[in-house]
Design a protein around this motif. Structure first.
Motif, mmCIF file in Angstrom:
data_model
loop_
_atom_site.group_PDB
_atom_site.id
_atom_site.type_symbol
_atom_site.label_atom_id
_atom_site.label_comp_id
_atom_site.label_asym_id
_atom_site.label_seq_id
_atom_site.Cartn_x
_atom_site.Cartn_y
_atom_site.Cartn_z
ATOM 1 N N ASN A 283 0.814 -1.209 0.000
ATOM 2 C CA ASN A 283 0.000 0.000 0.000
ATOM 3 C C ASN A 283 0.851 1.263 0.000
ATOM 4 O O ASN A 283 2.021 1.259 0.367
ATOM 5 C CB ASN A 283 -0.916 0.012 1.230
ATOM 6 N N THR A 315 -8.474 1.816 -6.974
ATOM 7 C CA THR A 315 -7.793 0.715 -6.301
ATOM 8 C C THR A 315 -7.806 -0.527 -7.164
ATOM 9 O O THR A 315 -8.657 -0.697 -8.043
ATOM 10 C CB THR A 315 -8.451 0.368 -4.948
ATOM 11 N N ALA A 320 -4.424 1.212 -3.400
ATOM 12 C CA ALA A 320 -4.600 2.448 -4.162
ATOM 13 C C ALA A 320 -3.623 2.515 -5.335
ATOM 14 O O ALA A 320 -2.477 2.077 -5.245
ATOM 15 C CB ALA A 320 -4.406 3.656 -3.250
#
Length: 389
Positions: A283, A315, A320
């Motif tokens: 992430n 995403t 993301a």
């Protein structure tokens, strides 16, 4: 005659067994803490710390004092002090520890020195702590770790050095820590890591290096991490992690690469050289969605689980990403401006963007992800503005 006497003294010293080898450290069935109002009251103590002795009231020690700036030699020498098991010295404004300060604490297995003002350690700072298993030095002002800083702590299992100001670690700083299992160096100012600094950590399972400045490291060259299971490199500004090598930590199970500047990851090589890897956190990296889709697909095929978080942006499986590259440096900004806005020669816009980039890069790592998002939005807005001119 004098030479013979000296020789006999040396031989006797060499053959003399350590106190820790003959002393039996007793762990009580019930943990009890004794709190002392002053160091002098502690030094005048007559009540045993050995739970096997009559009158025992506890083997854990705390001090109800706000300031202990210097720990002098033998400061903790008192009746039966060799049987103290834990000592809490957190938040005592400690600045200096003299050599031999802990020499009377043979059975001590936990020492808490967090939230103090220590700026340096020496080779003999922890002399005498032969049975210590946990040492907490977090939230101090340590700037570097010298060679053999923990050399006498051969039974140490947990070492917390997080949230200091450590910029460098000498290659022999962790020498002799053959039983160490957990090393925490999070939130320091490390920029490089010597390839041999972990060499003697043959039992290490968890290595926390998150939130430093390790932008250009080569973990594939680190030695001595055959037992490592958890590696945390989050928030370091890494722009690459190349798994095309035989890592010394091939037994790794979890890997945290979140909060970096990664745009590529070779999952096939990751599977080959880290065959035990079962979980990865990717992430808060500037992934392009199409590239991330391929990475996630390969992770699913290899059955490596990955962390996912809620996000208001695009995403892929909860990670993301952006439909276009997120630009993180002045060089990338220059390339994009020159290639995307060819019709414009508005260098004032370019200079403005560069200035903000430089300012954002200088900010703390804690805000790096929000800085990236901000720069992405800013650049896109400026491109649109220029295109409309």
């Amino acid at each position: 005659m004098l030479q013979s006497a000296l020789l006999l003294t040396i031989i006797a010293f060499i053959l003399k067994p350590e106190r820790s080898q003959t002393l039996v450290c007793v762990t009580p069935n019930e943990l009890k803490t004794r709190i002392f109002d002053s160091v002098s009251r502690f030094q005048g103590n007559k009540i045993p710390f050995n739970p096997a002795m009559p009158g025992w009231e506890g083997s854990n020690v705390e001090f109800n004092v706000s300031k202990m700036e210097t720990l002098q030699k033998n400061i903790f020498l008192t009746h039966d002090s060799q049987h103290i098991l834990t000592m809490k010295l957190s938040g005592k404004q400690i600045k200096k520890i003299d050599e031999g300060a802990f020499i009377a604490l043979d059975c001590l297995h936990e020492l808490l020195l967090d939230h103090n003002n220590m700026s340096k350690l020496s080779r003999n700072t922890f002399q005498g702590l032969y049975n210590l298993q946990k040492l907490d030095l977090s939230y101090n002002r340590l700037e570097y770790l010298p060679d053999l800083a923990f050399t006498s702590l051969q039974k140490l299992k947990i070492l917390n050095l997080s949230r200091n100001r450590i910029r460098s670690v000498q290659s022999l700083a962790f020498e002799n820590l053959i039983l160490l299992e957990d090393l925490n160096l999070e939130f320091n100012q490390l920029e490089t890591v010597d390839v041999d600094v972990f060499r003697s950590l043959r039992s290490l399972k968890s290595l926390m290096l998150a939130w430093n400045g390790l932008t250009n490291i080569e973990p594939e060259k680190w030695s001595g991490l055959e037992t490592l299971e958890n590696l945390d490199l989050a928030g370091n500004g890494l722009n690459h992690f190349d798994p095309n090598y035989n890592f010394s930590f091939s037994a790794l199970k979890t890997l945290n690469l979140s909060g970096n500047f990664l745009t590529k990851l070779n999952v096939e090589a990751l599977n080959k050289h880290l065959p035990s890897l079962g979980f990865i956190d990717l992430n808060d990296n500037p992934w392009v969605c199409t590239d991330l889709e391929s990475i996630v697909h390969d992770l699913n095929v290899s059955k490596v689980k990955f962390a996912s978080r809620n996000s208001s942006t695009s995403t892929v499986s909860g990670i993301a990403c952006s439909e276009v590259p997120i630009f993180m440096s002045k060089t990338n900004i220059e390339d994009v401006i020159s290639s995307t806005t060819k019709k414009s020669e508005d260098w004032s816009v370019k200079n403005y963007v560069e200035g903000i980039v430089e300012k954002k890069i200088k900010e703390s790592n804690v805000g790096v992800i929000s800085s990236i998002r901000y720069l992405q939005s800013l650049v896109i807005f400026l491109f649109v503005l220029i295109a409309l001119v």
